[in-house]
Each structure stands twice: as structure tokens, then as C-alpha cells.
Scaffold this active site. Structure first.
Site, PDB file in Angstrom:
ATOM      1  N   ASN A 253      -1.029   4.021   1.006  1.00 57.54           N
ATOM      2  CA  ASN A 253      -1.936   4.801   1.842  1.00 57.54           C
ATOM      3  C   ASN A 253      -1.208   5.133   3.141  1.00 57.54           C
ATOM      4  O   ASN A 253      -0.969   4.260   3.966  1.00 57.54           O
ATOM      5  CB  ASN A 253      -3.210   3.993   2.101  1.00 57.54           C
ATOM      6  CG  ASN A 253      -4.208   4.722   2.970  1.00 57.54           C
ATOM      7  OD1 ASN A 253      -3.855   5.328   3.973  1.00 57.54           O
ATOM      8  ND2 ASN A 253      -5.466   4.643   2.591  1.00 57.54           N
ATOM      9  N   ALA A 254      -0.857   6.403   3.304  1.00 60.15           N
ATOM     10  CA  ALA A 254      -0.043   6.818   4.450  1.00 60.15           C
ATOM     11  C   ALA A 254      -0.692   6.494   5.787  1.00 60.15           C
ATOM     12  O   ALA A 254      -0.010   6.086   6.728  1.00 60.15           O
ATOM     13  CB  ALA A 254       0.257   8.313   4.354  1.00 60.15           C
ATOM     14  N   HIS A 255      -2.004   6.674   5.891  1.00 59.60           N
ATOM     15  CA  HIS A 255      -2.708   6.366   7.144  1.00 59.60           C
ATOM     16  C   HIS A 255      -2.605   4.878   7.466  1.00 59.60           C
ATOM     17  O   HIS A 255      -2.302   4.485   8.590  1.00 59.60           O
ATOM     18  CB  HIS A 255      -4.182   6.760   7.056  1.00 59.60           C
ATOM     19  CG  HIS A 255      -4.419   8.219   6.874  1.00 59.60           C
ATOM     20  ND1 HIS A 255      -4.173   9.136   7.857  1.00 59.60           N
ATOM     21  CD2 HIS A 255      -4.885   8.909   5.813  1.00 59.60           C
ATOM     22  CE1 HIS A 255      -4.475  10.341   7.410  1.00 59.60           C
ATOM     23  NE2 HIS A 255      -4.905  10.235   6.176  1.00 59.60           N
ATOM     24  N   LYS A 256      -2.859   4.060   6.472  1.00 60.45           N
ATOM     25  CA  LYS A 256      -2.837   2.611   6.656  1.00 60.45           C
ATOM     26  C   LYS A 256      -1.430   2.135   7.003  1.00 60.45           C
ATOM     27  O   LYS A 256      -1.242   1.345   7.931  1.00 60.45           O
ATOM     28  CB  LYS A 256      -3.315   1.936   5.367  1.00 60.45           C
ATOM     29  CG  LYS A 256      -3.501   0.452   5.467  1.00 60.45           C
ATOM     30  CD  LYS A 256      -3.976  -0.138   4.144  1.00 60.45           C
ATOM     31  CE  LYS A 256      -5.336   0.380   3.780  1.00 60.45           C
ATOM     32  NZ  LYS A 256      -5.876  -0.243   2.548  1.00 60.45           N
TER      33      LYS A 256
ATOM     34  N   SER B  59       0.844  -1.186   0.000  1.00 59.99           N
ATOM     35  CA  SER B  59       0.000   0.000   0.000  1.00 59.99           C
ATOM     36  C   SER B  59       0.883   1.240   0.000  1.00 59.99           C
ATOM     37  O   SER B  59       2.027   1.192   0.468  1.00 59.99           O
ATOM     38  CB  SER B  59      -0.891   0.019   1.242  1.00 59.99           C
ATOM     39  OG  SER B  59      -1.679   1.186   1.280  1.00 59.99           O
TER      40      SER B  59
ATOM     41  N   ASP C 155      -7.540  -5.712   2.034  1.00 57.65           N
ATOM     42  CA  ASP C 155      -8.648  -5.065   1.364  1.00 57.65           C
ATOM     43  C   ASP C 155      -9.738  -4.946   2.403  1.00 57.65           C
ATOM     44  O   ASP C 155      -9.981  -5.878   3.177  1.00 57.65           O
ATOM     45  CB  ASP C 155      -9.131  -5.844   0.142  1.00 57.65           C
ATOM     46  CG  ASP C 155     -10.084  -5.011  -0.709  1.00 57.65           C
ATOM     47  OD1 ASP C 155      -9.922  -3.773  -0.757  1.00 57.65           O
ATOM     48  OD2 ASP C 155     -10.999  -5.581  -1.325  1.00 57.65           O
TER      49      ASP C 155
END
Length: 157
Positions: free
Chosen positions: A9-12, A7, A70
Site C-alpha cells: 500500500n503506497a500510502h501506508k 505491505s 492491520d
């Protein structure tokens, strides 16, 4: 041991690093690992998409393991939607705020007793020389009538 999170996605990535940081010597996002790929999430289940991402990234990664996920929101009154389309519920190129606005609009006339929903998250771990693992979990809840809070991302509000 090196783990790549499939990923950008920085938050994830930040959340996963905080949880798994003590188990790996190095944890990298795709970008940090120098991997420029976007796995098409075209499976009809969360597990299928998580497994596909883990396996495809692992095939090109210089790492001991690749972790992918996911996840999404499943609303009973919408027949399980947005489901695997959670990230693009408002259409391609839209963001979290757009997705939340569409969800609120789609649910505006649904009474409290019919607002049951759950957040699903499937996580897959591809490992060198071992079987790829995949698990799924759910957090049951009830959809609010309006967004609340300042923190989080996705459908958190």
C-alpha cells in the site's frame, strides 16, 4: 539495519517511511524487497492479522526486521463492523470509495448520538533473534454523515 514493511500500500508505506526513516538504514515495501506474497488476513483480531503478516514475511525476508499492521474502523452502531473486514467491507475487489459508500448507506438512519466509532491499528514487529512485538492503539471518534476532505485514504474521509 534493513526493515521491510509487510505491505504494498503506497500510502501506508510512505507514511511509515516518514516516521521510521531515521531509525533504519533501509526501509523497503514488499515489492521493493522483491517479495511477492499476499498473506491471508484470516485472524479474527487486528493483532492476530498483524502478527501473522510479520511472522510470515520475516520467514522469507532478507532483513533485520519486518513491520506489519492491520487496522480498521469499528462502528458501535454496526456491532464493531467493519472491523477486521474494513478493507473489504463492500466485498472483494472493491475500493476505498465503495467501502465508504457502503458505510454511509448502512449508517444513513443512525442519529448523531449513536455514531460513536474508533479507528484501531495493530502493529507488529518481527526481529531477528528477538520476540515479535505487537501493540494496538485506538483513535476514538464519531462517524460523520458524509465524506469530507481531499487527502488521506481508506476511511479517512
Amino acid at each position: 539495519m534493513k526493515l521491510i514493511i509487510a505491505s504494498n500500500n503506497a500510502h501506508k508505506v510512505s507514511e511509515i517511511k516518514a516516521i521510521l526513516g531515521c531509525f533504519y538504514d533501509e526501509i523497503l515495501s514488499l515489492r521493493e524487497a522483491g517479495i511477492d506474497m499476499d498473506v491471508v488476513e484470516d485472524a479474527n483480531t487486528f493483532e492476530g492479522n498483524a502478527l501473522k503478516k510479520a511472522r510470515e514475511v520475516f520467514a522469507v525476508a532478507d532483513a533485520d526486521a519486518v513491520l506489519s499492521d492491520d487496522s480498521g474502523l469499528m462502528v458501535d452502531a454496526l456491532g464493531g463492523a467493519p472491523g477486521v473486514y474494513s478493507a473489504r467491507y463492500a466485498g472483494e475487489g472493491h475500493n476505498d470509495a465503495d467501502n465508504n459508500r457502503k458505510l454511509m448507506e448502512d449508517m444513513k438512519n443512525v442519529p448523531d448520538e449513536l455514531r460513536s466509532c474508533r479507528f484501531a491499528s495493530a502493529v507488529a514487529l518481527a526481529r531477528r533473534g528477538r520476540e515479535t512485538l505487537c501493540v494496538i492503539g485506538y483513535a476514538e471518534g464519531r462517524l460523520l454523515h458524509e465524506a469530507r476532505g481531499e487527502n488521506g485514504f481508506g476511511y479517512d474521509p
